[in-house]
Design a protein around this motif. Structure first.
Motif, short mmCIF file in Angstrom:
data_model
loop_
_atom_site.label_atom_id
_atom_site.label_comp_id
_atom_site.label_asym_id
_atom_site.label_seq_id
_atom_site.Cartn_x
_atom_site.Cartn_y
_atom_site.Cartn_z
N SER A 88 0.80 -1.23 0.00
CA SER A 88 0.00 0.00 0.00
C SER A 88 0.83 1.28 0.00
O SER A 88 0.54 2.22 0.73
N LEU A 89 1.87 1.31 -0.82
CA LEU A 89 2.64 2.55 -0.96
C LEU A 89 2.00 3.41 -2.05
O LEU A 89 1.32 2.89 -2.94
N LEU A 90 2.24 4.70 -1.99
CA LEU A 90 1.73 5.59 -3.04
C LEU A 90 2.76 5.64 -4.17
O LEU A 90 3.89 6.08 -3.97
N GLU A 91 2.36 5.18 -5.35
CA GLU A 91 3.30 5.00 -6.46
C GLU A 91 3.89 6.32 -6.96
O GLU A 91 5.00 6.36 -7.47
N ARG A 92 3.11 7.38 -6.82
CA ARG A 92 3.60 8.65 -7.38
C ARG A 92 4.59 9.34 -6.44
O ARG A 92 5.23 10.32 -6.81
N LEU A 93 4.68 8.87 -5.21
CA LEU A 93 5.60 9.50 -4.24
C LEU A 93 6.90 8.72 -4.13
O LEU A 93 6.93 7.50 -4.33
N THR A 94 7.97 9.43 -3.80
CA THR A 94 9.25 8.76 -3.57
C THR A 94 9.20 8.01 -2.23
O THR A 94 8.28 8.20 -1.43
N VAL A 95 10.23 7.19 -2.02
CA VAL A 95 10.36 6.50 -0.74
C VAL A 95 10.32 7.52 0.41
O VAL A 95 9.59 7.35 1.39
N TYR A 96 11.09 8.59 0.25
CA TYR A 96 11.13 9.63 1.29
C TYR A 96 9.72 10.16 1.57
O TYR A 96 9.27 10.22 2.72
N ASP A 97 9.00 10.51 0.49
CA ASP A 97 7.69 11.14 0.68
C ASP A 97 6.65 10.16 1.21
O ASP A 97 5.73 10.56 1.92
N ASN A 98 6.78 8.89 0.83
CA ASN A 98 5.86 7.89 1.39
C ASN A 98 5.99 7.83 2.91
O ASN A 98 5.00 7.79 3.64
N VAL A 99 7.23 7.83 3.39
CA VAL A 99 7.45 7.72 4.84
C VAL A 99 7.08 9.04 5.54
O VAL A 99 6.59 9.05 6.67
N ALA A 100 7.29 10.15 4.81
CA ALA A 100 7.01 11.47 5.40
C ALA A 100 5.52 11.78 5.49
O ALA A 100 5.10 12.62 6.30
N LEU A 101 4.72 11.06 4.68
CA LEU A 101 3.30 11.42 4.54
C LEU A 101 2.53 11.51 5.87
O LEU A 101 1.89 12.54 6.14
N PRO A 102 2.60 10.49 6.73
CA PRO A 102 1.84 10.60 7.99
C PRO A 102 2.33 11.77 8.83
O PRO A 102 1.53 12.44 9.51
N LEU A 103 3.64 12.04 8.77
CA LEU A 103 4.19 13.14 9.57
C LEU A 103 3.68 14.49 9.05
O LEU A 103 3.38 15.39 9.84
N LYS A 104 3.56 14.58 7.72
CA LYS A 104 3.01 15.83 7.14
C LYS A 104 1.56 16.00 7.56
O LYS A 104 1.12 17.10 7.89
N CYS A 105 0.81 14.88 7.53
CA CYS A 105 -0.61 14.96 7.92
C CYS A 105 -0.74 15.45 9.36
O CYS A 105 -1.69 16.15 9.70
N TRP A 106 0.22 15.04 10.20
CA TRP A 106 0.15 15.46 11.60
C TRP A 106 0.92 16.77 11.83
O TRP A 106 1.19 17.14 12.97
N LYS A 107 1.26 17.42 10.75
CA LYS A 107 1.85 18.78 10.79
C LYS A 107 3.14 18.87 11.60
O LYS A 107 3.35 19.81 12.37
N TYR A 108 3.99 17.85 11.46
CA TYR A 108 5.33 17.96 12.04
C TYR A 108 6.10 19.00 11.24
O TYR A 108 5.83 19.20 10.05
N ASN A 109 7.10 19.64 11.85
CA ASN A 109 7.85 20.62 11.07
C ASN A 109 8.87 19.93 10.17
O ASN A 109 9.24 18.77 10.40
N ALA A 110 9.30 20.65 9.14
CA ALA A 110 10.13 20.06 8.08
C ALA A 110 11.43 19.46 8.63
O ALA A 110 11.89 18.42 8.17
N PHE A 111 12.01 20.12 9.63
CA PHE A 111 13.27 19.64 10.20
C PHE A 111 13.05 18.28 10.87
O PHE A 111 13.81 17.32 10.64
N ASP A 112 12.01 18.16 11.69
CA ASP A 112 11.72 16.89 12.39
C ASP A 112 11.38 15.79 11.39
O ASP A 112 11.78 14.64 11.56
#
Ligand code: ADP
Ligand code: MG
Length: 326
Positions: A88-112
């Motif tokens: 269930s990975l998102l094909e259009r996103l890179t490995v980095y962005d797939n892993v970052a996705l939940p963190l972005k949804c929870w509004k973590y800052n870019a550095f973290d």
């Protein structure tokens, strides 16, 4: 960590879970096995609140799942990661962005986010694929990314639904070893749904075997394999009752370890013979070998197999003649 009491769940007239009682201890790796359609995935979805149930209590990390107001559900689910057979990975996103996705949804800052993603990719051993898209990865690599993503919000529980079923036996063992490392290092409780005996025997502390929505047997893995309940035999593909008699033949599911017969013979200094074998669908290595040896050697062999967490059962075949010693 997870306590299920008398959980019942139906889809229309179909009773999918019938009085499921389970206690999954904090920090353990718990196996949930059973044939297809016995309600394993439904039960996992009940644990993380994706599915409702009709009766009973499900307490997850001290929280009664059914009583949760919808406003608290997403915070509750943050504590529960999940991985699947199809990654269930998102094909259009890179490995980095797939892993970052939940963190972005929870509004973590870019550095973290950056720090966390890189740490997680290192943990699952896939840092070199950071900029790749999923289509450039093998099945095992995709599952590593999915594990990193599932761990990104630091869950207390990781649910694995047939996470190794689409992988070849060697890659499956590598993913299981990774899950064990995560369990050891982070103390995360892991629930593993699988029909692969090798996964149960090599990774799980306890196991429950479901049949038709009921818990047929449960307990420490070693104990269940020793008791050989019928539900386990059904999973192993031996549908008739077995009996222990003189002139023994032992069938061993080799858990992707086809060196075992040779090791038994060498380590115990006994003579044994391979008298049959069965290969699992899609597997290239034999996953079930029939071994025979003298009645007198049986206690030693039994101790050896238990110590190695091998999956095996005794079958009766009185008139076999053993020819080819290993
Ligand atoms: P397992 O994971 O053990 O293979 P599942 O939990 O996926 O089993 O399914 C158990 C039974 O419930 C199956 O008969 C399946 O068809 C049925 N089922 C699962 N989800 C639904 C649904 N959303 N609606 C109707 N029936 C479902
Ligand atoms: Mg399922």
């Amino acid at each position: 960590m997870i306590i299920a009491r008398n959980i019942n769940k139906s889809f229309g007239k179909l009773n999918v879970l019938c009085g499921v009682d389970l206690h999954i201890k904090k920090g353990s790796i718990y196996g949930l096995a059973g044939r297809s359609g016995t309600g394993k995935s439904t039960f996992l979805r009940c644990i993380n609140g994706l599915e409702s149930y009709d009766d009973g209590n499900l307490i997850v990390d001290g929280v009664d799942v059914r009583g949760l107001p919808s406003t608290s559900l997403s915070a509750f689910r943050k504590n529960i990661g999940m991985i699947f057979q199809n990654f269930s990975l998102l094909e259009r996103l890179t490995v980095y962005d797939n892993v970052a996705l939940p963190l972005k949804c929870w509004k973590y800052n870019a550095f973290d986010i950056d720090k966390k993603v890189k740490n997680l990719l290192a943990l699952v051993g896939i840092s070199e694929k950071i900029g790749q898209k999923p289509r450039a990865l093998s099945g095992g690599q995709k599952q590593r990314v999915a594990i990193a993503r599932a761990l990104s919000l630091e869950p207390k529980i990781l649910l694995c639904d047939e996470a190794t079923s689409a992988l070849d036996p060697k890659t499956a063992q590598e993913i299981i070893a990774l899950l064990q490392r995560i369990n050891n290092r982070m103390g995360i409780t892991i629930v593993v749904v699988t029909h692969q005996m090798s996964v149960l025997s090599s990774a799980c502390d306890e196991v429950a075997i479901l049949e038709n929505g009921r818990v047929d047997s449960k307990g420490p893995v070693r104990e269940i394999f020793r008791q050989q309940p019928m539900a386990l035999k059904n999973l192993l593909g031996e549908k008739h009752a077995m009996e222990i008699e003189k002139g023994r033949i032992v069938t061993i599911s080799l858990s992707a370890d086809n060196r075992l017969p040779g090791q038994i013979a060498c380590d115990l200094g006994i003579e044994l013979a391979i008298t049959g074998g069965k290969t699992g669908l899609g597997d290239t290595s034999p996953d079930n070998l029939r071994l025979s040896f003298s009645e007198n050697d049986f206690p030693d062999v039994e101790r050896y197999l238990v110590a190695r967490h091998a999956i095996w059962q005794i079958i009766h075949e009185p008139s076999s003649v053993f020819k080819c010693a290993v």
